[in-house]
Structures are given as structure tokens and as C-alpha cells.
Motif scaffolding. Structure first.
Motif, mmCIF file in Angstrom:
data_model
loop_
_atom_site.group_PDB
_atom_site.id
_atom_site.type_symbol
_atom_site.label_atom_id
_atom_site.label_comp_id
_atom_site.label_asym_id
_atom_site.label_seq_id
_atom_site.Cartn_x
_atom_site.Cartn_y
_atom_site.Cartn_z
ATOM 1 N N UNK A 11 0.804 -1.216 0.000
ATOM 2 C CA UNK A 11 0.000 0.000 0.000
ATOM 3 C C UNK A 11 0.835 1.264 0.000
ATOM 4 N N UNK A 12 2.158 1.127 -0.003
ATOM 5 C CA UNK A 12 3.019 2.301 -0.066
ATOM 6 C C UNK A 12 2.910 2.917 -1.448
ATOM 7 N N UNK A 13 2.784 4.256 -1.482
ATOM 8 C CA UNK A 13 2.715 4.970 -2.743
ATOM 9 C C UNK A 13 3.998 5.770 -2.906
ATOM 10 N N UNK A 14 4.717 5.516 -3.999
ATOM 11 C CA UNK A 14 5.990 6.173 -4.254
ATOM 12 C C UNK A 14 5.921 6.897 -5.583
ATOM 13 N N UNK A 15 6.432 8.133 -5.603
ATOM 14 C CA UNK A 15 6.395 8.931 -6.826
ATOM 15 C C UNK A 15 7.795 9.196 -7.339
ATOM 16 N N UNK A 16 7.936 9.166 -8.658
ATOM 17 C CA UNK A 16 9.220 9.372 -9.312
ATOM 18 C C UNK A 16 9.052 10.394 -10.430
ATOM 19 N N UNK A 17 10.013 11.299 -10.545
ATOM 20 C CA UNK A 17 10.050 12.251 -11.646
ATOM 21 C C UNK A 17 10.573 11.514 -12.875
ATOM 22 N N UNK A 18 9.782 11.507 -13.945
ATOM 23 C CA UNK A 18 10.189 10.826 -15.178
ATOM 24 C C UNK A 18 10.279 11.834 -16.336
ATOM 25 N N UNK A 19 10.656 13.063 -16.017
ATOM 26 C CA UNK A 19 10.721 14.132 -17.013
ATOM 27 C C UNK A 19 11.979 14.096 -17.871
ATOM 28 N N UNK A 20 13.007 13.354 -17.461
ATOM 29 C CA UNK A 20 14.250 13.294 -18.240
ATOM 30 C C UNK A 20 13.984 12.712 -19.623
ATOM 31 N N UNK A 21 14.952 12.859 -20.513
ATOM 32 C CA UNK A 21 14.823 12.325 -21.867
ATOM 33 C C UNK A 21 14.629 10.813 -21.841
ATOM 34 N N UNK A 22 15.279 10.131 -20.867
ATOM 35 C CA UNK A 22 15.149 8.670 -20.766
ATOM 36 C C UNK A 22 15.167 8.287 -19.294
ATOM 37 N N UNK A 23 14.178 7.500 -18.856
ATOM 38 C CA UNK A 23 14.113 6.992 -17.490
ATOM 39 C C UNK A 23 13.939 5.487 -17.563
ATOM 40 N N UNK A 24 14.926 4.763 -17.043
ATOM 41 C CA UNK A 24 14.837 3.307 -17.048
ATOM 42 C C UNK A 24 14.221 2.824 -15.740
ATOM 43 N N UNK A 25 13.457 1.727 -15.834
ATOM 44 C CA UNK A 25 12.749 1.161 -14.681
ATOM 45 C C UNK A 25 13.024 -0.331 -14.640
ATOM 46 N N UNK A 26 13.323 -0.846 -13.450
ATOM 47 C CA UNK A 26 13.528 -2.278 -13.321
ATOM 48 C C UNK A 26 14.011 -2.660 -11.942
ATOM 49 N N UNK A 27 14.361 -3.929 -11.814
ATOM 50 C CA UNK A 27 14.807 -4.478 -10.539
ATOM 51 C C UNK A 27 16.300 -4.233 -10.316
ATOM 52 N N UNK A 28 17.065 -4.059 -11.379
ATOM 53 C CA UNK A 28 18.512 -3.912 -11.284
ATOM 54 C C UNK A 28 18.950 -2.540 -10.796
ATOM 55 N N UNK A 29 20.099 -2.472 -10.121
ATOM 56 C CA UNK A 29 20.575 -1.223 -9.522
ATOM 57 C C UNK A 29 21.005 -0.159 -10.527
ATOM 58 N N UNK A 30 21.192 -0.522 -11.798
ATOM 59 C CA UNK A 30 21.617 0.467 -12.786
ATOM 60 C C UNK A 30 20.454 1.303 -13.335
ATOM 61 N N UNK A 31 19.225 0.997 -12.940
ATOM 62 C CA UNK A 31 18.064 1.743 -13.420
ATOM 63 C C UNK A 31 17.909 3.064 -12.679
ATOM 64 N N UNK A 32 17.295 4.025 -13.334
ATOM 65 C CA UNK A 32 16.984 5.308 -12.687
ATOM 66 C C UNK A 32 15.947 5.080 -11.595
#
Length: 158
Positions: A11-32
Motif C-alpha cells: 500500500x506504499x505509494x511512491x512517486x518518481x520524476x520521469x521528465x528526463x529524456x530517458x528513465x529506465x525502470x527495473x529491478x537492477x541497480x543500474x536503473x533510474x
């Protein structure tokens, strides 16, 4: 500014700024945006911004992405779109120019040390203490025997 708001199964709600030219999402630590949920691939998806035109594309993930309920490889994003990344639910919003900026990058870290990667998103379950349960059961039985004894004495004296 564009925002991706994800809701964890806790139930935790988390917000992320995705305004950059490219935003990567995933389980790995190299993602934004790092979300250590077992339903996400190491590099699950990418949100792009080309002069205010946003789009999402699957990065070859196992469980795919959905935009407003439809499974897609890539799709334009519009304000209010509902996203599913694996089993993680999210909403994409675009705020008017000049709105208050979001804090810097955030990630979900609670499962990083877990033996089960999905534990961060599962229900919290307390392990049962069998000794405590046995003592509690014994106490209840003792109370019931005492109450039955009192009831029997009252019936006999009446």
C-alpha cells in the motif's frame, strides 16, 4: 513535469520524476527507478520524453507492460494513464509547467536484503511461536476447568 506513481502491495505509494529524456525502470541497480519486485525484470521498461511527448517501451521484460489494461511493447503516454509493470501498478501524470519540483530519486530498498525478492511487496506475516501457543492453550483449558468446577459446586449446594 511528468510523474510515475507506483503502489506497492504493502500500500506504499511512491512517486518518481520521469521528465528526463530517458528513465529506465527495473529491478537492477543500474536503473533510474529501482523497484526490487520479482515480477520486474532487471531492466523492465523505459519512459522517454521527446519535447513533452512521453512514451513507454518494454525493454524485453519477462512479464511485460500494460497501458490502461492493454499489453503493449511500446505506447505513447498521456496524463492519467494506468500502467502495470509486471505486477506493480502505477499511474502516469503530467503536471503543468511551474509546479513544485519533486525530491530527488527514490527507490524501494526494503527487499534488497530479503531472501525472497517479492517479500517487500507481500503481506507481513509474523511467525507463530509454538511454545507460546501451547502455554496459551493450557491456560485456556485451566480457566475452563476452574469455571466448570465452580459451576458444579454451585449446582451441588443449591
Amino acid at each position: 513535469m511528468a510523474t510515475l506513481t507506483v503502489t506497492t502491495s504493502d500500500g506504499d505509494e511512491l512517486s518518481f520524476d520521469v521528465s528526463d529524456a530517458k528513465t529506465t525502470i527495473g529491478r537492477g541497480p543500474s536503473n533510474r527507478i529501482v523497484i526490487p519486485d520479482s515480477s520486474l525484470s532487471t531492466r523492465h521498461a523505459e519512459i522517454t520524453n521527446e519535447n513533452g511527448a512521453f512514451a513507454i517501451s518494454d525493454s524485453g521484460s519477462t512479464n511485460g507492460i500494460k497501458v490502461n489494461g492493454a499489453k503493449v511493447d511500446s505506447s505513447p503516454l498521456n496524463d492519467g494513464d494506468h500502467l502495470m509493470l509486471g505486477h506493480v501498478s502505477g499511474n502516469f501524470t503530467i503536471s503543468p509547467a511551474g509546479s513544485k519540483p519533486m525530491p530527488e530519486e527514490t527507490s524501494i530498498e526494503s527487499a534488497a536484503t530479503s531472501a525472497r525478492p517479492s517479500a517487500a511487496f507481500g503481506k507481513k506475516v509474523k511467525e507463530k511461536d509454538s511454545k507460546a501457543q501451547a502455554l496459551l492453550s493450557l491456560g485456556i483449558v485451566a480457566i475452563l476447568v476452574a469455571v466448570a468446577g465452580i459451576a458444579c459446586s454451585m449446582i451441588m449446594t443449591a
